[in-house]
Design a protein around this motif. Structure first.
Motif, PDB file in Angstrom:
ATOM      1  N   ALA A  79       0.827  -1.092   0.069  1.00 29.69           N
ATOM      2  CA  ALA A  79      -0.253  -0.130   0.178  1.00 29.69           C
ATOM      3  C   ALA A  79       0.799   1.296   0.105  1.00 29.69           C
ATOM      4  N   ASP A 115      -6.593 -14.907   4.629  1.00 29.88           N
ATOM      5  CA  ASP A 115      -7.510 -14.096   3.895  1.00 29.88           C
ATOM      6  C   ASP A 115      -8.708 -13.747   4.814  1.00 29.88           C
ATOM      7  N   ARG A 118      -7.267 -10.553   6.697  1.00 31.32           N
ATOM      8  CA  ARG A 118      -7.267  -9.468   5.923  1.00 31.32           C
ATOM      9  C   ARG A 118      -8.784  -8.788   5.447  1.00 31.32           C
ATOM     10  N   ARG A 119      -9.560  -9.649   5.096  1.00 29.71           N
ATOM     11  CA  ARG A 119     -11.021  -8.995   4.854  1.00 29.71           C
ATOM     12  C   ARG A 119     -11.684  -8.554   5.882  1.00 29.71           C
ATOM     13  N   GLU A 123      -8.215  -4.567   4.956  1.00 33.73           N
ATOM     14  CA  GLU A 123      -8.590  -4.254   3.659  1.00 33.73           C
ATOM     15  C   GLU A 123      -8.037  -2.787   3.126  1.00 33.73           C
ATOM     16  N   SER A 124      -7.740  -1.943   3.929  1.00 36.21           N
ATOM     17  CA  SER A 124      -7.223  -0.638   3.753  1.00 36.21           C
ATOM     18  C   SER A 124      -5.814  -0.661   3.161  1.00 36.21           C
ATOM     19  N   PRO A 127      -6.548  -4.457  -0.356  1.00 41.17           N
ATOM     20  CA  PRO A 127      -7.952  -4.553  -0.814  1.00 41.17           C
ATOM     21  C   PRO A 127      -8.166  -5.708  -1.837  1.00 41.17           C
ATOM     22  N   ASP A 128      -9.331  -5.949  -1.918  1.00 41.45           N
ATOM     23  CA  ASP A 128      -9.696  -7.303  -2.871  1.00 41.45           C
ATOM     24  C   ASP A 128      -9.140  -7.095  -4.215  1.00 41.45           C
ATOM     25  N   GLY A 132     -12.732  -9.754  -6.570  1.00 40.67           N
ATOM     26  CA  GLY A 132     -13.073 -10.177  -5.174  1.00 40.67           C
ATOM     27  C   GLY A 132     -12.042 -11.133  -4.695  1.00 40.67           C
ATOM     28  N   PRO A 135      -5.801 -10.123  -2.985  1.00 37.48           N
ATOM     29  CA  PRO A 135      -4.678  -9.755  -3.797  1.00 37.48           C
ATOM     30  C   PRO A 135      -3.285 -10.531  -3.559  1.00 37.48           C
ATOM     31  N   TRP A 139       1.530  -8.691   1.336  1.00 38.72           N
ATOM     32  CA  TRP A 139       0.730  -8.505   2.634  1.00 38.72           C
ATOM     33  C   TRP A 139       0.504  -9.895   3.289  1.00 38.72           C
TER      34      TRP A 139
END
Length: 444
Positions: A79, A115, A118-119, A123-124, A127-128, A132, A135, A139
């Motif tokens: 990110a 996952d 993460r969800r 997410e910030s 993200p997916d 969906g 990624p 991460w």
């Protein structure tokens, strides 16, 4: 009223005396795996702060009572950020609570747990994907680190003032991508953060690591500093890699140490530059002398630090496990190879309390195989399947060599669980036999 005030004053003074001891900074020295383990072997470095928590992955705050702190680390390309903070238990195991940690894991379960976390929480920064899906990217290194490697921790006391100063510094400074393998790697980040607490404690090794900051070198300096400052209560521990089918991590090394151990590098150097080779060997020797496993305790997420399993304890449990080999195999339709195939075909899920489980096809039925201490005895899978989890876990804990793999208490608890499962299997067999006898006696 005076007595109440006096008691309150005493409690406050006791809290002041005890509180600083609960604030700690820990350098995490993480063993290498995959390509790093095969080639460089330098591993990873991160920092765990027991009294600093993550308001978000990029905002720090002081922890509330009962919170366990956060791990702060630098990875490549997450990110556009230089550092990310994740709570301790999710960082290690990709679950929210210590009681949810699985007793064994394979790659499919690890991917699922990562996952899921993460969800819900990352997410910030991750993200997916367009459809969906999870990624790609680094991460995954932020959660579930213990499934891929063993981690050593070296811990010193801090004060509230030091923690508050660090929070202000990292929240106010730009958190922009800076990763560079040579000058701004994960160990450089850990070095700079820890030097915020204890200035000039950690530095690069110009000889042993050719000027590159490495996790093992700063761990060696950290331990040396703690030994010279007994008032900071140096503590060393290891967090063993979670047992399972995932390949075990390897020993952590410095740059020159890795070169010296690799024949493909050393033989040409010895022929062409014997003097340089001698200097490299001498430089590597100092780094190699530092053994991160020396006198470490065992970290277990739901209890205090414990001493590692002793040699005599290992021999006793190994003899008991060997004696169980035939009784466990008798009448068990699932061999180790069959179990591995069932595990590969299973579907990972979480129960209502956040405990991991596997949904497995058992003939025409689907059964739930519990994987944590909370649900391994209560899920619907037959005890023969549960035995497989515990036997494989005990085998891993009793292996010799490498980093310590468990404490005496860990192995004792796992052995007791196995005994409970064997007893359940015995009761099941008796019930089936009784039904067969009853059916036979009433048949015409």
């Amino acid at each position: 009223m005076k007595l109440r005030l006096r008691l309150a004053s005493i409690s406050w003074l006791l809290w002041l005396a005890i509180a600083p001891a609960h604030a700690r900074v820990t350098l995490l020295l993480e063993e290498p795996y995959s390509y790093d383990g095969a080639f460089a072997g330098t591993g990873h470095a991160a920092v765990y702060l027991s009294s600093v928590c993550a308001e978000t992955p990029v905002v720090l705050r002081r922890c509330a009572p009962g919170e366990l702190g956060a791990v702060i680390s630098r990875y490549d390309g997450i990110a556009g950020r230089d550092w990310i903070a994740v709570p301790l238990i999710p960082y290690l195991y990709a679950v929210n609570e210590a009681e949810n940690v699985p007793l064994s894991a394979d790659s499919k379960l690890v991917d699922f747990l990562r996952d899921q976390y993460r969800r819900n929480h990352l997410e910030s920064v991750a993200p997916d994907g367009p459809d969906g899906e999870p990624p790609s990217g680094r991460w995954i290194e932020l959660v579930g680190a213990e499934y891929r490697r063993s981690i050593y921790g070296f811990q010193l006391d801090t004060t509230e003032e030091q923690d508050d100063a660090l929070i202000r510094k990292y929240n106010s400074a730009p958190n922009r991508f800076r990763f560079n393998l040579v000058t701004h790697n994960c160990a450089d980040f850990a070095r700079n953060l820890i030097n915020t607490y204890y200035p000039k404690m950690l530095h690069r090794s110009l000889v042993g690591d050719l000027g590159v900051t490495t996790p093992k070198h700063i761990a060696q300096l950290f331990v040396r500093y703690g030994q010279h400052h007994p008032e900071l209560h140096l503590t060393s521990f290891v967090i063993p890699q979670v047992p399972g089918s995932i390949r075990r991590s390897g020993p952590v090394r410095g740059v020159v140490e890795s070169v010296v151990r690799a024949k493909k590098y050393m033989v040409p150097l010895l022929v062409l530059h014997p003097v340089i080779t001698g200097a490299l060997v001498a430089a590597a020797a100092d780094n190699a002398r530092f053994n991160p496993a020396h006198n470490v305790m065992i970290f277990e997420p739901s209890q205090d630090l414990e001493p590692p399993l002793g040699a005599e304890q290992r021999r006793v449990y190994q003899s008991w496990l060997d004696a169980l080999k035939r009784p466990v195999a008798e009448g068990n339709p699932w061999s180790e190879a069959t179990w591995q195939q069932l595990q590969a075909d299973s579907v990972p899920r979480l129960d209502g309390s956040g405990n991991p489980l596997l949904q497995i096809r058992d003939g025409d039925e689907t059964v739930d195989l519990g994987l944590s201490r909370n649900n391994i005895l209560t899920a619907s899978a037959p005890p023969e399947l549960t035995e497989s989890i515990l036997v494989l876990r005990l085998r891993e804990e009793l292996k010799k060599g490498g980093s310590p793999k468990g404490s005496g208490r860990d192995v004792e608890n796992d052995w007791k669980l196995l005994q409970q499962v064997l007893a359940a299997r015995h009761r099941k067999t008796e019930t089936v036999d009784a039904r067969l006898t009853a059916a036979t006696s009433t048949s015409p």
